[in-house]
Design an enzyme around this catalytic site. Structure first.
Site: not given
Length: 317
Positions: A2-3, A105, A124
């Site tokens: 994600p940018e 997650h 992560r």
DNA sequence: CTCGATCCCTGGACGC
DNA sequence: TGCGTCCAGGGATCGA
């Protein structure tokens, strides 16, 4: 990863689905990426989500002052407060029906007053969540540089020329520009025909103006296509972005340059994989490409898959 | 000031 | 096939 365009896409989705909703309760899973998990549990319940904004790669959920209904909750201070959410590499924030099974997650559940849950998932856990109130908000945000979509020509050149790093490192530096990451740095450098390892001092003002212009064009286009979705992973119901189809450098090691036909190469700049065309983007003498991996060599090299993390923009329903 | 190295973390790709 | 290794990367941090 994600940018800016991907975060903007998620934020716009949340504006439609959770803005105006009240947070009823909070449940937490793993919390090692949360600044102060207890603060979420203490301060979020009772607040309304008044706005969802993007700031660089952060989302800011602006929260109401909390006296929305019923008893006064003395633990909730009346000052301005925000929930800051950074998606890291693999984070996502989305509204789901409360009875919907949660993805693996999932680490934060925020029950809303419409029977849905705002859930944060992040395999992560490179993301970050922080509850900030009062002056802590401004203090947090002042670390960041200009919004690349809004920055003017003069300021852009000044910010780049104020440092002597390699241009790629400067594009990635959130204190210079907020929101640019590895994909859009490489894409804009390819379009501006600037090698990522060039130092800012070696670039002419004309080159920097070109870089700013193409960066803005690329970011706008990417937002209009809901960002880039790389290598789908798990879970069906995402609505992937489309901008990956427009990538001209990122992940294209071993492929022909769309402009000149030379083979796109990869090197490491600022500790990150950097893709560039060795013919279009003249390299400094001290910068050599990495050897092509076997999968990307040979005549009909069926191009290697982009070396990259993967994530998916989930539909915020 | 700027650099590289290291760590965080998981899962996918790849080699044998 | 199965297992081990490498690698992706945003950001913090530390030492050179």
């Amino acid at each position: 990863m994600p940018e800016l365009p991907e975060v903007e896409t998620v934020a716009r989705g949340l504006q439609k689905t959770v803005m105006g909703r009240k947070i009823l309760s909070v449940a937490l899973g793993k919390t090692d990426f949360i600044d102060d998990p207890g603060a979420l549990e203490r301060h979020l319940p009772g607040r309304r989500i008044d706005a969802v904004e993007r700031y660089g790669k952060f989302m800011m959920l602006r929260l109401s002052a909390a006296e929305i209904s019923g008893a006064v909750n003395s633990t909730v201070e009346p000052e301005a407060a925000s929930l800051l959410v950074h998606l890291g590499m693999t984070g996502n924030l989305a509204s789901r029906r409360a009875d919907e099974a949660h993805e693996k997650h999932t680490h934060v559940w925020m029950a809303l007053d419409d029977g849905r849950e705002l859930r944060y998932t992040d395999p992560r856990r490179f993301g970050r969540i922080a509850y900030l109130a009062g002056e802590a908000i401004a203090r947090e945000l002042q670390r960041f540089g200009a919004d690349p979509l809004l920055v003017g020509e003069e300021e852009f050149v000044a910010r780049i020329k104020a440092r002597r790093s390699r241009i790629k490192a400067l594009l990635l530096d959130q204190s210079v520009l907020r929101g640019v990451g590895n994909i859009y740095a490489d894409e804009s450098l390819w379009r501006a025909k600037i090698h990522p390892a060039r130092t800012s001092a070696s670039l002419t003002p004309a080159q920097l103006l070109k870089l700013r212009r193409v960066l803005q064009e690329i970011l706008r286009k990417a937002i209009s296509l809901r960002g880039s979705t790389i290598a789908d992973f798990q879970d069906g119901q995402g609505e992937p972005g489309e901008y990956q189809k427009h990538h001209r450098a990122y992940g294209r090691e071993g492929h022909k340059c769309y402009r000149c036909g030379a083979i796109v190469r990869r090197t490491i700049v600022a500790g990150r994989s950097s893709y560039y065309c060795p013919a279009c983007q003249h390299a400094p003498r001290d910068c050599r490409p990495l050897p092509l991996p076997r999968a990307a060599r040979g005549v009909k090299a069926k191009a290697s898959k982009p070396r990259t993390g993967r994530w998916k923009i989930a539909r915020n329903r």
